[in-house]
Design a protein around this motif. Structure first.
Motif, mmCIF file in Angstrom:
data_model
loop_
_atom_site.group_PDB
_atom_site.id
_atom_site.type_symbol
_atom_site.label_atom_id
_atom_site.label_comp_id
_atom_site.label_asym_id
_atom_site.label_seq_id
_atom_site.Cartn_x
_atom_site.Cartn_y
_atom_site.Cartn_z
ATOM 1 N N ARG A 12 -39.553 -43.007 20.827
ATOM 2 C CA ARG A 12 -39.483 -43.484 19.444
ATOM 3 C C ARG A 12 -40.867 -43.712 18.850
ATOM 4 N N MET A 13 -41.775 -44.347 19.613
ATOM 5 C CA MET A 13 -43.103 -44.626 19.071
ATOM 6 C C MET A 13 -43.865 -43.331 18.790
ATOM 7 N N ALA A 14 -43.631 -42.298 19.603
ATOM 8 C CA ALA A 14 -44.279 -41.006 19.375
ATOM 9 C C ALA A 14 -43.732 -40.362 18.101
ATOM 10 N N GLU A 15 -42.402 -40.427 17.921
ATOM 11 C CA GLU A 15 -41.786 -39.837 16.723
ATOM 12 C C GLU A 15 -42.283 -40.524 15.450
ATOM 13 N N PHE A 47 -44.102 -38.778 12.310
ATOM 14 C CA PHE A 47 -43.585 -38.860 10.935
ATOM 15 C C PHE A 47 -44.693 -39.314 9.978
ATOM 16 N N GLU A 48 -45.444 -40.329 10.387
ATOM 17 C CA GLU A 48 -46.549 -40.827 9.556
ATOM 18 C C GLU A 48 -47.608 -39.748 9.358
ATOM 19 N N MET A 49 -47.898 -39.010 10.434
ATOM 20 C CA MET A 49 -48.900 -37.946 10.330
ATOM 21 C C MET A 49 -48.471 -36.893 9.314
ATOM 22 N N LEU A 94 -46.149 -30.008 13.192
ATOM 23 C CA LEU A 94 -45.326 -31.217 13.201
ATOM 24 C C LEU A 94 -43.846 -30.872 13.010
ATOM 25 N N LEU A 95 -43.556 -29.922 12.131
ATOM 26 C CA LEU A 95 -42.165 -29.489 11.938
ATOM 27 C C LEU A 95 -41.585 -28.935 13.236
ATOM 28 N N PHE A 96 -42.391 -28.141 13.926
ATOM 29 C CA PHE A 96 -41.917 -27.597 15.204
ATOM 30 C C PHE A 96 -41.682 -28.714 16.217
ATOM 31 N N ALA A 97 -42.567 -29.713 16.235
ATOM 32 C CA ALA A 97 -42.400 -30.852 17.147
ATOM 33 C C ALA A 97 -41.104 -31.599 16.841
ATOM 34 N N PHE A 98 -40.784 -31.769 15.551
ATOM 35 C CA PHE A 98 -39.526 -32.431 15.185
ATOM 36 C C PHE A 98 -38.329 -31.626 15.693
ATOM 37 N N ARG A 108 -33.157 -36.089 10.822
ATOM 38 C CA ARG A 108 -33.131 -36.693 9.484
ATOM 39 C C ARG A 108 -34.468 -36.507 8.765
ATOM 40 N N LYS A 109 -35.559 -36.523 9.542
ATOM 41 C CA LYS A 109 -36.868 -36.271 8.937
ATOM 42 C C LYS A 109 -36.937 -34.833 8.428
ATOM 43 N N LEU A 110 -36.412 -33.888 9.196
ATOM 44 C CA LEU A 110 -36.389 -32.486 8.755
ATOM 45 C C LEU A 110 -35.544 -32.331 7.488
#
Length: 443
Positions: free
Chosen positions: A348-351, A355-357, A370-374, A384-386
């Motif tokens: 969770r802390m990594a996600e 998201f902030e980045m 970052l999109l690929f990481a999500f 949900r971020k995507l």
């Protein structure tokens, strides 16, 4: 005509019988017995294999198959002992297996089965010691010490020629590829640990295996010898193998030794192996060691191995180090690797950091990573971020990429969002068509 056909058939049958008889005459009786034993071995019929092998050994003491038969007899006795026999019989079978292997080693100095016999001896002896028979430790110790005691190992260590190829493959950089036009890194495999006897001294390799067995029985005696191999052996392959054996034990000496070899070993692949095994140890001490190596390393490939090791650790300090690298490191490739491993962690802390980045950065290529990481994380918050990016992102390329990754998931929210886009698009097209038709009528 019928009589002629019968004569031809009779002739063919006779020819077949004669050829079989000739072939049988060419085969020696010891070969026949050995083939029967091998057939039983393939079927795992251990008693039948043992019966035939014992017969071959007793009836044909000069057979060219004798060393072969002694090895397989020892092997069959050992396997039979592992099939649920009573304790007393199990021990008796293992003892007899050791006797047969010893017979092979005594009688055949040049046999190609010697190394296999010694390795099997170590395995059987280790089982017996673990079952409460410490007297069989002598088989392991004899392999380690040879004629000259522990010093014999040290002399053997010094005698290996330099230039031996290091651990094959090591911890590879990872396989680079593309998904939707984006550069991605597939996680690297663990370093292979098998030893190729063509590339180094088989005697020392057998001693290393014996030391590994002794480590589980009498660690204090085996440790200093393995430590010396890890530090001083001229073969990168054997230094790496010794590090692997030592790294498997929960001992306060492990992390300092791995840190030392990761920082100072002259061979690049040994340093990479030491970093990999450091990553297998959890705890803050390991994270501090890996962070120190990363900050001091000049080599890009070595830094990438540290990133992988930090990702394996999953300690909060390790994740914070990765987050710091992803945010601040000036090297784009290193930054991309850190983002990838943070996404793989699914923590969770990594996600939240990723998201902030995404919200803060202006660089399109970083946003793509970052999109690929999500998409790789595929947790509910990541999906949900995507969806949020697909709704609000002004950059059309990034919006399309987010939708593409959502289409690869089986998530219900993602599918509902995609359905919404499709229906909205169809509705807009129908409205446009109605407007065109209305305009045509009015004109």
């Amino acid at each position: 005509m019928k009589y002629k056909k019968l004569r031809i058939l009779f002739f063919l049958i006779c020819l077949l019988l004669i050829s079989n008889w000739v072939f049988a005459q060419k085969r020696e009786p010891d070969e026949e017995i050995f083939l029967k034993a091998k057939a039983a071995l393939y079927q795992k019929e251990w008693p039948e294999a043992i019966r035939n092998l014992e017969r071959l050994i007793s009836e044909f003491p000069r057979s060219p198959y004798l060393d072969n038969a002694l090895y397989w007899l020892g092997y069959s006795l050992y396997r039979l002992s592992e099939t649920g026999a009573e304790k007393e019989r199990e021990v008796a079978l293992k003892k007899e297996a050791l006797n047969r292997l010893e017979q092979l080693l005594r009688q055949f100095n040049t046999s190609s089965w010697r190394n296999e016999a010694r390795l099997l001896e170590i395995e059987i002896a280790q089982k017996l010691v673990q079952s409460g028979y410490p007297e069989f430790k002598k088989y392991i110790e004899a392999t380690i010490t040879g004629v000259g005691g522990v010093r014999g190992v040290e002399e053997g260590v010094k005698g290996i020629k330099e230039g031996v190829v290091g651990v094959e493959g090591g911890v590879e950089h990872g396989v680079e590829g593309t998904v939707a036009g984006l550069s991605v890194i597939i996680p690297p495999p663990s370093p292979p640990l098998s030893l190729n006897e063509k590339e180094t001294d088989p005697e020392l390799e057998i001693k290393l295996i014996a030391l590994n067995a002794l480590m589980s029985l009498e660690k204090n005696r085996a440790w200093p010898v393995l430590e010396r191999v890890a530090r001083e052996n001229p073969s990168p392959r054997l230094r790496s193998q010794a590090l692997f054996i030592l790294s498997q034990y929960d001992d306060p000496r492990v992390i300092p030794l791995l840190l030392e070899r990761a920082s100072s070993d002259p061979d690049h692949q040994v340093r990479e192996s030491a970093i990999f095994w450091l990553g297998q140890h959890k705890g803050e001490e390991t994270v501090e060691a890996l962070s120190k190596i990363f900050d001091q390393a000049k080599d890009l490939a070595l830094k990438e191995k540290v990133l992988f090791a930090l990702a394996l650790n999953k300690n909060p300090k390790a994740l914070n180090k990765l987050i710091s690298i992803a945010r601040e490191n000036p090297d784009l490739k290193i930054k991309q690797r850190a983002i990838f491993w943070l996404g793989q962690s699914r923590e969770r802390m990594a996600e939240e950091a990723l998201f902030e980045m995404y919200d803060e950065t202006k660089e399109e290529n970083i946003k793509e990573n970052l999109l690929f990481a999500f998409s790789q994380s595929a947790t509910k918050p990541a999906i949900r971020k995507l969806i949020d990016i697909a709704r609000r992102e002004q950059n059309l390329k990034l919006k399309k990429t987010a939708i593409f990754y959502l289409a690869l998931t089986n998530d219900e929210e993602a599918l509902a969002f995609l359905k919404e886009i499709i229906e909205k698009g169809i509705g807009q097209n129908e409205s446009q068509a109605d407007g065109i038709q209305a305009g045509g009528r009015s004109s």
